[in-house]
Design a protein around this motif. Structure first.
Motif, PDB file in Angstrom:
ATOM      1  N   MET B  33     -17.462 -29.181  58.302  1.00 28.87           N
ATOM      2  CA  MET B  33     -17.058 -28.202  57.761  1.00 28.87           C
ATOM      3  C   MET B  33     -17.729 -26.920  58.527  1.00 28.87           C
ATOM      4  O   MET B  33     -17.011 -25.849  58.796  1.00 28.87           O
ATOM      5  N   THR B  34     -18.960 -26.953  58.814  1.00 35.54           N
ATOM      6  CA  THR B  34     -19.908 -26.122  59.587  1.00 35.54           C
ATOM      7  C   THR B  34     -19.198 -25.754  60.916  1.00 35.54           C
ATOM      8  O   THR B  34     -19.179 -24.644  61.350  1.00 35.54           O
ATOM      9  N   GLU B  35     -18.771 -26.787  61.741  1.00 34.41           N
ATOM     10  CA  GLU B  35     -18.006 -26.787  62.938  1.00 34.41           C
ATOM     11  C   GLU B  35     -16.789 -25.968  62.802  1.00 34.41           C
ATOM     12  O   GLU B  35     -16.711 -25.290  63.591  1.00 34.41           O
ATOM     13  N   ILE B  43     -11.273 -23.289  55.864  1.00 32.91           N
ATOM     14  CA  ILE B  43     -11.214 -24.664  55.373  1.00 32.91           C
ATOM     15  C   ILE B  43     -10.667 -24.401  53.962  1.00 32.91           C
ATOM     16  O   ILE B  43     -11.193 -23.756  53.003  1.00 32.91           O
ATOM     17  N   GLU B  44      -9.630 -25.263  53.706  1.00 34.75           N
ATOM     18  CA  GLU B  44      -8.892 -25.078  52.305  1.00 34.75           C
ATOM     19  C   GLU B  44      -9.364 -26.379  51.638  1.00 34.75           C
ATOM     20  O   GLU B  44      -8.435 -27.491  52.119  1.00 34.75           O
ATOM     21  N   PHE B  51     -13.091 -21.959  52.323  1.00 35.56           N
ATOM     22  CA  PHE B  51     -14.089 -21.145  53.051  1.00 35.56           C
ATOM     23  C   PHE B  51     -13.429 -20.497  54.252  1.00 35.56           C
ATOM     24  O   PHE B  51     -12.570 -21.079  54.998  1.00 35.56           O
ATOM     25  N   SER B  52     -13.751 -19.341  54.342  1.00 33.62           N
ATOM     26  CA  SER B  52     -13.347 -18.572  55.627  1.00 33.62           C
ATOM     27  C   SER B  52     -14.450 -17.755  56.333  1.00 33.62           C
ATOM     28  O   SER B  52     -15.386 -17.781  55.567  1.00 33.62           O
ATOM     29  N   VAL B  53     -14.174 -17.188  57.386  1.00 34.06           N
ATOM     30  CA  VAL B  53     -15.318 -16.355  58.214  1.00 34.06           C
ATOM     31  C   VAL B  53     -14.879 -14.963  58.042  1.00 34.06           C
ATOM     32  O   VAL B  53     -13.562 -14.499  58.262  1.00 34.06           O
ATOM     33  N   ARG B  54     -15.728 -14.070  57.466  1.00 30.86           N
ATOM     34  CA  ARG B  54     -15.467 -12.658  57.553  1.00 30.86           C
ATOM     35  C   ARG B  54     -16.371 -11.774  58.497  1.00 30.86           C
ATOM     36  O   ARG B  54     -17.437 -12.523  58.744  1.00 30.86           O
ATOM     37  N   HIS B  55     -15.892 -10.938  59.164  1.00 30.39           N
ATOM     38  CA  HIS B  55     -16.462  -9.879  60.134  1.00 30.39           C
ATOM     39  C   HIS B  55     -17.228  -8.803  59.506  1.00 30.39           C
ATOM     40  O   HIS B  55     -16.252  -8.020  58.533  1.00 30.39           O
ATOM     41  N   PRO B  78     -20.084 -16.379  56.311  1.00 29.51           N
ATOM     42  CA  PRO B  78     -19.179 -17.475  55.696  1.00 29.51           C
ATOM     43  C   PRO B  78     -18.787 -16.872  54.332  1.00 29.51           C
ATOM     44  O   PRO B  78     -19.502 -16.264  53.794  1.00 29.51           O
ATOM     45  N   PHE B  79     -17.455 -17.315  54.005  1.00 27.98           N
ATOM     46  CA  PHE B  79     -16.975 -16.730  52.719  1.00 27.98           C
ATOM     47  C   PHE B  79     -16.597 -17.791  51.768  1.00 27.98           C
ATOM     48  O   PHE B  79     -15.648 -18.379  52.465  1.00 27.98           O
ATOM     49  N   PHE B  80     -16.784 -17.646  50.714  1.00 24.62           N
ATOM     50  CA  PHE B  80     -16.034 -18.869  49.918  1.00 24.62           C
ATOM     51  C   PHE B  80     -15.217 -18.108  48.906  1.00 24.62           C
ATOM     52  O   PHE B  80     -15.807 -17.220  48.078  1.00 24.62           O
ATOM     53  N   THR B  81     -14.060 -18.594  48.572  1.00 26.05           N
ATOM     54  CA  THR B  81     -13.205 -18.384  47.418  1.00 26.05           C
ATOM     55  C   THR B  81     -13.047 -19.530  46.628  1.00 26.05           C
ATOM     56  O   THR B  81     -12.520 -20.358  46.961  1.00 26.05           O
ATOM     57  N   VAL B  82     -13.222 -19.313  45.239  1.00 27.26           N
ATOM     58  CA  VAL B  82     -13.004 -20.361  44.353  1.00 27.26           C
ATOM     59  C   VAL B  82     -11.690 -20.743  44.290  1.00 27.26           C
ATOM     60  O   VAL B  82     -10.772 -19.763  43.999  1.00 27.26           O
ATOM     61  N   GLY B  83     -11.400 -21.991  44.068  1.00 23.01           N
ATOM     62  CA  GLY B  83      -9.801 -22.304  43.962  1.00 23.01           C
ATOM     63  C   GLY B  83      -9.519 -22.184  42.531  1.00 23.01           C
ATOM     64  O   GLY B  83     -10.167 -22.119  41.514  1.00 23.01           O
ATOM     65  N   ASN B  84      -8.078 -22.129  42.065  1.00 24.44           N
ATOM     66  CA  ASN B  84      -7.501 -21.708  40.709  1.00 24.44           C
ATOM     67  C   ASN B  84      -8.280 -23.049  39.633  1.00 24.44           C
ATOM     68  O   ASN B  84      -8.555 -22.679  38.828  1.00 24.44           O
ATOM     69  N   GLU B  85      -7.971 -24.376  40.123  1.00 19.10           N
ATOM     70  CA  GLU B  85      -8.430 -25.265  39.298  1.00 19.10           C
ATOM     71  C   GLU B  85      -9.897 -25.219  38.679  1.00 19.10           C
ATOM     72  O   GLU B  85     -10.337 -25.283  37.722  1.00 19.10           O
ATOM     73  N   LEU B  86     -10.863 -24.855  39.928  1.00 19.40           N
ATOM     74  CA  LEU B  86     -12.034 -24.908  39.593  1.00 19.40           C
ATOM     75  C   LEU B  86     -12.587 -23.829  38.843  1.00 19.40           C
ATOM     76  O   LEU B  86     -13.226 -23.863  38.020  1.00 19.40           O
ATOM     77  N   ARG B  87     -11.846 -22.661  39.160  1.00 23.06           N
ATOM     78  CA  ARG B  87     -12.178 -21.402  38.653  1.00 23.06           C
ATOM     79  C   ARG B  87     -11.904 -21.489  36.963  1.00 23.06           C
ATOM     80  O   ARG B  87     -12.753 -21.188  36.096  1.00 23.06           O
ATOM     81  N   THR B  88     -10.899 -22.029  36.679  1.00 24.98           N
ATOM     82  CA  THR B  88     -10.456 -22.418  35.147  1.00 24.98           C
ATOM     83  C   THR B  88     -11.494 -23.407  34.753  1.00 24.98           C
ATOM     84  O   THR B  88     -11.844 -22.970  33.486  1.00 24.98           O
TER      85      THR B  88
END
Lengths: 97, 103
Positions: B33-35, B43-44, B51-55, B78-88
């Protein structure tokens, strides 16, 4: 990159069968999900921490209409990347993308 | 829960998996994942999040001690967006209103 790519990485780098690799990847994320659901934080050294935070209810605004509405109290998940992960995204100190 | 506790959990749930193999698998997963993030890949993980990379642009910062203004260089974070299932699921034992008021 998706879960399938992680399964592939475990399969080729460690030599587990596709099935075993898939079981491990699935179980890893399932375990992380139930742990976070229970409110416990997860610390992955070298990667980052996942933490569940309680947010109070607050007054927000509908940006389109300007109406004030109450945003209910909720629990949210936050990810704090480790310094190691942050540094690996910025190899040189003179980073100018 | 730490990485080593996560490894222990894997070995207890998958009896055919020994400690060392579990350790290598978990390390491989996070280093892969780091690579991916290193090369700017997103990464989805369905149900978990992405996980995505923001500038971040260069900005002017200040040394809080001396007040001297210095440039903070542009960087990638690095930026993480929580998925629907886990957020719920994370929010499930909070007020019922909270979970039905949003996605």
């Amino acid at each position: 990159m998706t879960k399938a790519d992680l399964v592939e990485a475990v399969h080729t780098k460690i030599g587990f069968s596709k099935k075993e690799s898939s079981d491990i990847v699935e179980l890893l994320f399932d375990t992380m999900k139930s742990t976070l659901e229970s409110g416990e934080k997860i610390k992955i050294s070298g990667f980052g921490n996942f933490e569940v935070r309680d947010k109070h209810s607050r007054i927000g605004r509908n940006p389109q209409t300007g109406d004030a509405i109450e945003i209910s109290a909720r629990r949210v998940l936050t990810f704090k990347p480790s310094q190691i992960l942050k540094n690996s995204l910025n190899p040189a100190a003179s980073e100018q993308s | 829960m730490t990485k080593s506790e996560l490894i222990e959990k894997l070995t207890s749930d998958l009896p055919q998996l020994n400690q060392l193999d579990a350790e290598m698998a978990v390390k491989t997963i996070f280093s892969t994942m780091t690579e991916a993030l290193k090369v700017g890949d997103r990464i989805e993980i369905r149900g978990f999040g992405s996980f995505s990379v923001r500038h971040r642009k260069e900005r002017m910062g200040r040394n809080p001690k001396t007040g001297v203004i210095i440039p903070v260089p542009a960087k990638r974070v690095p930026f993480f967006t929580v998925g629907n299932e886990l957020r719920t699921r994370v929010n499930s034992d909070a007020t019922a209103a909270a979970s039905e008021g949003q996605i």
